[in-house]
Design an enzyme around this catalytic site. Structure first.
Site, PDB file in Angstrom:
ATOM      1  N   HIS A  52      -7.715  -5.851   0.093  1.00 23.30           N
ATOM      2  CA  HIS A  52      -6.529  -4.999   0.198  1.00 23.30           C
ATOM      3  C   HIS A  52      -5.466  -5.606   1.104  1.00 23.30           C
ATOM      4  O   HIS A  52      -4.265  -5.508   0.819  1.00 23.30           O
ATOM      5  CB  HIS A  52      -6.934  -3.614   0.719  1.00 23.30           C
ATOM      6  CG  HIS A  52      -5.818  -2.621   0.708  1.00 23.30           C
ATOM      7  ND1 HIS A  52      -5.213  -2.202  -0.455  1.00 23.30           N
ATOM      8  CD2 HIS A  52      -5.174  -1.980   1.728  1.00 23.30           C
ATOM      9  CE1 HIS A  52      -4.248  -1.333  -0.163  1.00 23.30           C
ATOM     10  NE2 HIS A  52      -4.208  -1.181   1.141  1.00 23.30           N
ATOM     11  N   SER A  82       0.843  -1.192   0.000  1.00 21.01           N
ATOM     12  CA  SER A  82       0.000   0.000   0.000  1.00 21.01           C
ATOM     13  C   SER A  82       0.885   1.252   0.000  1.00 21.01           C
ATOM     14  O   SER A  82       1.689   1.425  -0.912  1.00 21.01           O
ATOM     15  CB  SER A  82      -0.962  -0.040   1.194  1.00 21.01           C
ATOM     16  OG  SER A  82      -2.034   0.856   1.026  1.00 21.01           O
TER      17      SER A  82
END
Length: 254
Positions: free
Chosen positions: A229, A95
């Site tokens: 995610h 991320s």
């Protein structure tokens, strides 16, 4: 010598940590810390030394000034990593950590003359896709907390405790400011192998995953794994088994 402020050992390679065949340095997501990767040594090949970056404002670094710009963060991380170039050096960033790892590779190459063995970017769109978006950090702490909880990171549980929440908020604010104000400068593609890992249900990362290829003049491999995610929380064994093979198959030298 390892910079103990910035780098936390996760796993020493081989007997007594001698002579690793490769090094892996992990950069966590916004609000993340080295503890994100604490279980990774169980799945990583024992010949690979692993370390995690600790950004200021967390763990033993609560008193350190937070970093709110990509340029400052990449410069500091690259300075900590440069002495590790005596072994093939791979960077893994998830991320926000993917963007930091990408920029850190550029500083390592351009400033320190160090060419990492490769870069693994995880759960992140490529840099050119980060130019626009919702600036959550300007909407206040409640918006930041809501976004963190929505993504489902395992370490977001600390936000449920009011006292712990006040401790971690300065680092969270800094991280969101850093990634949401990041504007990558035009640059030539990296001359190192690139692995793009992502959860197949993570639309923000999965959709443009193949566009990462434009940022490497070497190979660019896609590594999709089931999940959202934070797919790596449940798929660490699959991820690290694959990465271990890659790290040891193409050792190189920095």
């Amino acid at each position: 010598m390892t910079d103990q402020r910035w780098l936390h050992p996760l796993a020493a390679a081989g007997p007594r940590g001698r002579d690793p065949l490769a090094r892996l340095v992990c950069l966590p997501h916004a609000g993340g810390s080295p503890s994100t990767f604490r279980d990774w040594p169980r799945h990583l090949d024992s010949r690979i030394e692993a370390l995690a970056v600790c950004y200021p404002g967390r763990h033993e670094r609560f008193a350190d000034p937070v970093v709110t710009t990509m340029a400052d963060m990449a410069r500091e991380v690259a300075g900590a990593l440069a002495p590790l170039a005596d072994r093939p050096l791979w960077l893994f960033g998830h991320s926000m950590g993917a963007a930091i790892a990408y920029e850190t590779v550029r500083v390592l190459t351009d400033v320190h003359g160090v060419r990492p063995a490769g870069l693994v970017v995880s759960g992140s769109p490529p840099p050119h896709r980060l130019l626009a978006g919702d600036a959550i950090h300007v909407r206040g702490d409640d918006a930041i907390i809501a976004d963190v909880l929505d993504m489902g990171a395992a370490d977001s549980a600390v936000l449920a405790d009011p006292e712990l929440r006040q401790l971690v908020l300065p680092a969270l604010r800094a991280d969101y400011t850093l990634i949401e104000t990041y504007r990558p400068a035009p640059a030539e593609p990296l001359d190192i192998p690139l692995i793009v890992a992502y959860g197949t249900d993570d639309e923000d990362a999965a959709g443009p995953a193949d566009e990462w290829a434009r940022h490497s003049s070497s190979t660019a491999e896609l590594l999709p794994l089931p999940g959202g995610h934070f797919y790596l929380q449940d798929r660490a064994e699959e991820l690290l088994t694959h990465l271990s093979q890659r790290f040891l198959a193409a050792p190189g030298r920095s």
